[in-house]
Design a protein around this motif. Structure first.
Motif, PDB file in Angstrom:
ATOM      1  N   TYR A 139     122.573  46.970  21.136  1.00 32.15           N
ATOM      2  CA  TYR A 139     122.091  45.631  20.789  1.00 32.15           C
ATOM      3  C   TYR A 139     123.250  44.641  20.704  1.00 32.15           C
ATOM      4  N   ASN A 142     124.562  43.662  24.180  1.00 36.34           N
ATOM      5  CA  ASN A 142     123.588  42.841  24.898  1.00 36.34           C
ATOM      6  C   ASN A 142     123.521  41.430  24.344  1.00 36.34           C
ATOM      7  N   SER A 240     124.482  44.158  10.810  1.00 36.58           N
ATOM      8  CA  SER A 240     123.788  45.401  11.139  1.00 36.58           C
ATOM      9  C   SER A 240     123.443  46.136   9.849  1.00 36.58           C
ATOM     10  N   ILE A 268     120.694  43.094  13.341  1.00 40.76           N
ATOM     11  CA  ILE A 268     120.383  44.356  13.994  1.00 40.76           C
ATOM     12  C   ILE A 268     119.922  45.333  12.915  1.00 40.76           C
ATOM     13  N   THR A 270     118.764  49.317  12.702  1.00 40.50           N
ATOM     14  CA  THR A 270     118.493  50.653  13.238  1.00 40.50           C
ATOM     15  C   THR A 270     118.294  51.647  12.092  1.00 40.50           C
ATOM     16  N   GLY A 294     117.490  42.227  16.692  1.00 43.63           N
ATOM     17  CA  GLY A 294     117.226  43.428  17.459  1.00 43.63           C
ATOM     18  C   GLY A 294     116.741  44.503  16.507  1.00 43.63           C
ATOM     19  N   ASP A 296     115.144  48.204  16.039  1.00 44.71           N
ATOM     20  CA  ASP A 296     114.728  49.523  16.510  1.00 44.71           C
ATOM     21  C   ASP A 296     113.744  50.147  15.530  1.00 44.71           C
ATOM     22  N   TRP A 316     113.862  41.258  19.747  1.00 45.59           N
ATOM     23  CA  TRP A 316     113.860  42.322  20.740  1.00 45.59           C
ATOM     24  C   TRP A 316     113.545  43.621  20.027  1.00 45.59           C
ATOM     25  N   THR A 318     112.566  47.801  20.048  1.00 41.23           N
ATOM     26  CA  THR A 318     112.568  49.112  20.689  1.00 41.23           C
ATOM     27  C   THR A 318     111.835  50.074  19.754  1.00 41.23           C
TER      28      THR A 318
END
Length: 357
Positions: A139, A142, A240, A268, A270, A294, A296, A316, A318
């Protein structure tokens, strides 16, 4: 590991593990094996050599009675990110002695109720350290070159960046700052190491305001550790999240935190979706409080069909892919086998591994 107290014990050889013969294999069921082996690419042979294994081929079992029916006559129950309600667990047969989460987070399992019944609960805390860290870095890289936005334009048949003035922001990562919320653990530290290799500055938040003695990044000149989350948010170009989900962290990253971030910053996540207050996250993204996110992970996986997360142009998504790489999943199967083998051979609680209750 939690050792038994007040007369409780997970391992009672005198009871012969619910009266089965030592020469026989214990019976085990993976309630939602397809969530892990969705492509039928995994090797189960080691686990099958230890237990009489049933792989229930579904992604999720939601019906409580079906869960209860499936675990009958089983000694070991394995799940992957599947909620086992206390109301269902209370009706499990006494044959069940071990709950195994095939993963790191175990908030989906009834750990307290299991403890009361002397049923051990174990997890696999280290199988995906590199893979999840690499997901966060994916992420990050990108976002730095607007890769995802560029691909979205191409899917809309917009090729203007190839023929005319370039319209998307591009930024070097060297000398940029990444803030790692709860980033002193295994995954956050791995992200930090990669970011340092890219020439970034790293700020890590922790309650103590310092990395523990012996942490490999403790004396690094480009790493700062702080207990002041507001400072981290204000200084970071990318934030993050690496906070585990528990009662203290649920919903703690929301509007107040995002409003302290730079308008140009990206978020971000995750870790676990429910660490964020999702309604406040959506509100901030709609108002462009930050550049984008981002994700996830989300509070519900997948989000509800009408969730705005699906359609926001600065989000975004995932589908929790951090752990889904083939090698990561095979490692998870093998490390789950380690947990179960330790249980099968245990004479005392001290012989068990990765027990969380």
């Amino acid at each position: 590991m939690y050792l038994a107290t007040a007369g409780r014990s997970f391992t009672k050889k005198a009871m012969d593990f619910v009266n089965r013969s030592f020469s026989s294999k214990p019976r085990a069921i993976f309630l939602n094996a397809s969530r892990l082996d969705y492509d039928n690419a995994l090797d189960w042979s080691r686990l099958q050599s230890i237990v009489d294994l049933t792989l229930h081929q579904t992604d999720y079992v939601r019906d409580e009675q079906e869960i209860i029916d499936l675990v009958q006559k089983q000694e070991i129950v394995i799940t992957k990110e599947m909620h086992v309600p206390v109301s269902a667990f209370d009706k499990f047969p006494t044959s069940v002695k071990l709950l195994c989460e095939a993963g790191t987070g175990y908030n989906n399992l009834p750990t307290k109720a299991a403890r009361e019944r002397n049923v051990a609960v174990c997890n696999v805390p280290t199988y995906s350290t590199h893979a999840v860290a690499h997901m966060a870095i994916t992420y990050l890289m990108n976002f730095s070159v607007s890769m995802l936005e560029q691909q979205r334009m191409l899917l809309q048949n917009d090729r203007s960046n190839f023929t005319g003035p370039f319209t998307l922001p591009l930024h070097e990562l060297n000398d940029a700052t990444i803030g790692l919320v709860g980033g002193a653990g295994r995954i956050g530290s791995q992200v930090a190491e990669i970011c340092l290799a890219l020439g970034m500055k790293v700020i890590i938040s922790s309650r103590r305001g310092e990395l523990p003695n012996g942490h490999k990044l403790k004396e690094h000149a480009q790493v700062e550790c702080t207990s002041d989350l507001d400072y981290l948010l204000q200084q970071s170009d990318y934030v993050s999240i690496h906070t585990p989900l528990n009662d203290e962290t649920r919903g703690t990253f929301g509007r107040a935190q995002m409003e302290r971030m730079k308008p140009s910053a990206f978020l971000i996540n995750t870790s676990r979706g429910a660490v964020c207050n999702e309604d406040e996250l959506i509100d901030c993204l709609e108002r462009k409080v930050i550049k984008g996110a981002g994700l996830d992970v989300t509070t519900l996986e997948p989000p509800l069909p009408d969730s705005k997360l699906w359609s926001l142009d600065n989000v975004w998504l995932t589908p929790h892919t951090g752990w889904r790489r083939l090698e990561t999943r095979q490692r998870l199967v093998d490390m789950t086998a380690d947990n179960i083998e330790a249980y099968c051979k245990a004479n005392t609680d001290a012989d068990l591994i990765n027990v969380v209750n």
